[in-house]
Design an enzyme around this catalytic site. Structure first.
Site, PDB file in Angstrom:
ATOM      1  N   GLY A 214       0.666  32.517  20.350  1.00  0.00           N
ATOM      2  CA  GLY A 214       1.180  32.348  19.002  1.00  0.00           C
ATOM      3  C   GLY A 214       1.491  33.710  18.409  1.00  0.00           C
ATOM      4  O   GLY A 214       1.670  34.695  19.128  1.00  0.00           O
ATOM      5  N   ARG A 215       1.512  33.790  17.093  1.00  0.00           N
ATOM      6  CA  ARG A 215       1.816  35.076  16.461  1.00  0.00           C
ATOM      7  C   ARG A 215       0.579  35.940  16.237  1.00  0.00           C
ATOM      8  O   ARG A 215       0.696  37.134  15.969  1.00  0.00           O
ATOM      9  CB  ARG A 215       2.560  34.850  15.153  1.00  0.00           C
TER      10      ARG A 215
ATOM     11  N   GLU B  75       0.101  39.535  18.006  1.00  0.00           N
ATOM     12  CA  GLU B  75       0.908  40.692  17.603  1.00  0.00           C
ATOM     13  C   GLU B  75       0.218  41.535  16.547  1.00  0.00           C
ATOM     14  O   GLU B  75       0.476  42.729  16.444  1.00  0.00           O
ATOM     15  CB  GLU B  75       2.297  40.258  17.136  1.00  0.00           C
TER      16      GLU B  75
ATOM     17  N   CYS C 293       0.413  32.952  26.864  1.00  0.00           N
ATOM     18  CA  CYS C 293       1.553  33.166  25.991  1.00  0.00           C
ATOM     19  C   CYS C 293       1.572  34.618  25.481  1.00  0.00           C
ATOM     20  O   CYS C 293       1.562  35.547  26.262  1.00  0.00           O
ATOM     21  CB  CYS C 293       1.503  32.132  24.864  1.00  0.00           C
ATOM     22  N   HIS C 294       1.569  34.795  24.171  1.00  0.00           N
ATOM     23  CA  HIS C 294       1.592  36.127  23.566  1.00  0.00           C
ATOM     24  C   HIS C 294       0.235  36.839  23.650  1.00  0.00           C
ATOM     25  O   HIS C 294       0.120  37.995  23.283  1.00  0.00           O
ATOM     26  CB  HIS C 294       2.024  36.039  22.100  1.00  0.00           C
TER      27      HIS C 294
ATOM     28  N   TYR D  32       4.443  34.571  27.877  1.00  0.00           N
ATOM     29  CA  TYR D  32       5.693  33.970  27.438  1.00  0.00           C
ATOM     30  C   TYR D  32       6.804  34.955  27.808  1.00  0.00           C
ATOM     31  O   TYR D  32       6.668  36.168  27.584  1.00  0.00           O
ATOM     32  CB  TYR D  32       5.663  33.696  25.932  1.00  0.00           C
TER      33      TYR D  32
END
Length: 190
Positions: free
Chosen positions: A88-89, A92, A118-119, A138
């Site tokens: 997800g975000r 980051e 993923c991320h 991802y």
């Protein structure tokens, strides 16, 4: 040995990628702690639901409120056998937290299971733990991994020593099975 797993998360973590591991690992008998920088037990984080609907990238919708189970400042890596870093975000920006990076480095130093999806691989690169090991993520994050990136199907998994990775939530079952295999978890049905 401890039967505890730590999940590092933050607001707009991918919904399936936090709820899936939390449920699977809890179901097979692990005590699962979910932490987020600057959050305490009982606080919540907002999840995001990402889907593949034919656009050039995934879509994003608001997900659920997910309760934090432990104060971030109370994490003691020695109490855990594994770490989960959902995507997800959240990755980051949680990768900007010095203690997040130290936690990942401590797990890696002791060769404890680290499962990133993923991320989540963004946290691995920020913690500088990859060395020459391969992992996946991802595809849009693959430049962050450079030569460490291994391309696999969206539901695939890569295991390299204690690092277990998958590109996105379609790989949840294979990703969790690989983590349980690394942990040598014994599952018996009665």
């Amino acid at each position: 040995m401890s039967k505890k797993i730590l999940i590092l998360a933050g607001d707009y973590v991918e919904d399936y990628e936090i709820i899936g591991p939390y449920v699977v690992l809890s179901t097979v008998g692990y005590e699962v702690d979910v932490v987020c920088p600057d959050k305490k037990k009982g606080d919540t984080i907002t999840t995001a639901i990402h889907d593949f609907e034919g656009a050039q990238t995934y879509s994003e919708k608001r997900g659920h409120n997910f309760a934090i189970t432990l104060d971030f400042d109370a994490v003691k890596v020695s109490e855990y056998v594994g770490l989960v870093i959902p995507g997800g975000r959240a990755p980051e920006y949680i990768r900007l937290n010095k203690r997040v990076l130290e936690i990942v480095q401590e797990f890696d130093k002791d060769k404890k299971a680290i499962a990133a999806i993923c991320h989540g691989a963004q946290v691995l690169t920020a913690a500088k733990v990859l060395g020459k090991r391969k992992c996946t993520c991802y595809p849009a994050c693959s430049p962050d991994l450079g030569d460490n990136y291994k391309e696999v199907a969206i539901d695939g998994v890569v295991v390299d020593e204690n690092l277990i990775s998958s590109p996105a939530w379609p790989g949840l079952s294979k990703w969790m099975k690989a983590m349980l295999d690394y942990l040598e978890a014994k599952i018996t049905l009665k």
